[in-house]
Design an enzyme around this catalytic site. Structure first.
Site, short mmCIF file in Angstrom:
data_model
loop_
_atom_site.label_atom_id
_atom_site.label_comp_id
_atom_site.label_asym_id
_atom_site.label_seq_id
_atom_site.Cartn_x
_atom_site.Cartn_y
_atom_site.Cartn_z
N PRO A 48 -0.90 -25.30 0.58
CA PRO A 48 -1.62 -25.94 -0.31
C PRO A 48 -1.18 -27.15 -0.76
CG PRO A 48 -0.74 -24.09 -1.65
CD PRO A 48 -0.30 -23.93 -0.26
N CYS A 66 5.57 -25.65 -7.89
CA CYS A 66 5.10 -26.97 -8.02
C CYS A 66 6.01 -27.80 -9.05
CB CYS A 66 3.83 -27.14 -8.68
SG CYS A 66 3.11 -28.85 -8.98
N HIS A 96 10.45 -22.22 -0.86
CA HIS A 96 10.80 -23.52 -0.69
C HIS A 96 12.11 -23.71 -0.79
CE1 HIS A 96 9.51 -28.19 -0.80
NE2 HIS A 96 10.76 -28.00 -0.40
N ARG A 113 4.05 -30.98 3.85
CA ARG A 113 4.05 -32.42 4.52
C ARG A 113 4.00 -32.70 5.97
NH1 ARG A 113 8.60 -35.20 1.87
NH2 ARG A 113 9.82 -33.11 2.00
#
Length: 392
Positions: free
Chosen positions: A32, A117, A189, A246
């Site tokens: 997302p 985030c 991540h 990305r």
């Protein structure tokens, strides 16, 4: 779309990804991304390859309050096989209420929680990649969300980073807590919040998490710019699937490359400039359908222009005009001015894209790092810290 062969690749012996009752045949997840992974972009991606495509992150409070923007974010096309929603929140009660709404109103088939985030407006409230540092808060949110999701047999997953910085790593503790709470999978991540998107993703941390959690799927995220990167991540870390962010910006056809690679095919998409221009225009048309407002749609497409034309020979003046288009007609006419027979430029069109930012000290609530548990003041602040708009 032009396709080309690369050196032959062996088929990955990677089974379909199982998330509760869901089966994702190609174990690839579209991450997302705020302002990117709306229904228009998700459609483009899935037209090229298989996988699961997650909507933009939505804040739990905005969803519970039924703001028009939050309801737009969680809307899906009728033919989306898996309606995947990512929630952000810092209060267990609000997150639970948002999950309950999605379940009771049949608005999702898969729910993901954002603990990755790194943007300051999120971390300074104790959210995103800052949140797993507080074990009690993290545990409460995950357990509440899993309990509510289970009422509809909806698999719930989490996405996180390594931690706040190298001195405050959280991913192993958070992964075990999430596993013990009943999540369907964990995605990591391989960067800290302090890294933002700079430097290189730490795939060794992803491998350590895979080893620490042998009984649930673990997904890897970070620096997957090509199908070959995805194959290498799987082989180096042992993950059950990959999460792509990305790397697909301006390249929705990457999902075709990923599916081909996982199936052992050496076919790759190598679009010439005409094919890229056609892709840009189709993206813009889909954005008009998504927003029902041509002006807004064309403003939204502007951010994608540099990504689509990365590495291609497009003059600066023409790039500027493409980034300022105001209608489909203007876009079509401007694209027609390109040297549409220009071939695929090779490596110049590949590799990192988007803004990486630079390492920085994360913005955090007062005294956040003093303890792994919330103090009274932090508990009061958290109760009022839900954001009313989607984060980054």
């Amino acid at each position: 779309m032009t396709v080309a062969a690369t050196p032959p690749a062996a088929r990955l012996e990677l089974p379909p990804l199982k998330l509760g009752p869901l089966t994702v045949d190609t174990p690839v997840i579209l991450a997302p991304m705020a302002g990117i992974t709306n229904s228009a972009f998700r459609r483009l991606c899935r037209e090229y390859g298989g996988g699961m495509y997650v909507a933009e992150m939505v804040t739990s409070r905005a969803l519970v309050e039924r703001t028009p923007e939050s309801l737009r974010i969680i809307s899906h096309d009728d033919d989306e096989k898996v309606r995947s929603v990512q929630l952000y929140g810092v209060d267990a009660g609000t997150v639970g209420a948002a999950v309950r709404m999605l379940v009771e109103e049949d608005r999702a088939d898969h729910i993901d929680l954002n603990f990755g985030c790194p943007v300051p407006k999120v971390t300074r409230r104790g959210g995103g990649s800052a949140l797993p540092w507080k074990i009690d808060l993290f545990t409460a949110i995950v357990q509440t969300a899993v309990r509510e999701a289970s009422k509809g047999n909806i698999p719930l997953t989490i996405k996180m980073r390594k931690g706040i910085d190298d001195d405050h790593l959280t991913y192993l503790d958070a992964g075990r807590i999430a596993r013990d709470s009943g999540v369907a999978a964990v995605a990591l991540h391989g960067r800290t919040a302090a890294q933002f998107y700079s430097g290189q993703a730490d795939w060794s941390a992803i491998a350590r998490l895979r080893e620490a959690l042998p009984d649930i799927p673990v997904l890897g995220n970070g620096d997957i710019w090509s199908a070959e990167d995805a194959v290498r991540m799987v082989r180096e870390t042992g993950v059950d699937g990959v999460v792509v962010g990305r790397g697909c910006q301006g390249r929705p056809w990457l999902f075709g490359d990923l599916q081909a690679a996982f199936e052992g095919s050496d076919v790759r998409h190598r679009p010439n400039l005409r094919q890229v221009a056609e892709g840009v225009y189709r993206h813009a048309e889909l954005m008009v359908e998504t927003f029902g407002d041509e002006g807004k749609a064309l403003r939204e497409i502007r951010k994608h222009i540099a990504w689509y034309f990365k590495g291609y020979v497009v003059g600066g003046e023409l790039r500027t005009r493409l980034a300022l288009v105001t209608s489909l007609e203007v876009l079509r006419d401007t694209l027609a001015e390109l040297d549409l027979d220009s071939p695929y430029p090779g490596g110049d069109a590949e590799g990192p894209r988007g803004r990486a930012g630079s390492p920085k000290r994360p913005a955090l609530p007062k005294d956040w790092l003093d303890s792994r548990a919330l103090n009274d003041a932090q508990s009061r602040d958290i109760a009022a810290a839900e954001l009313d708009v989607s984060g980054g």
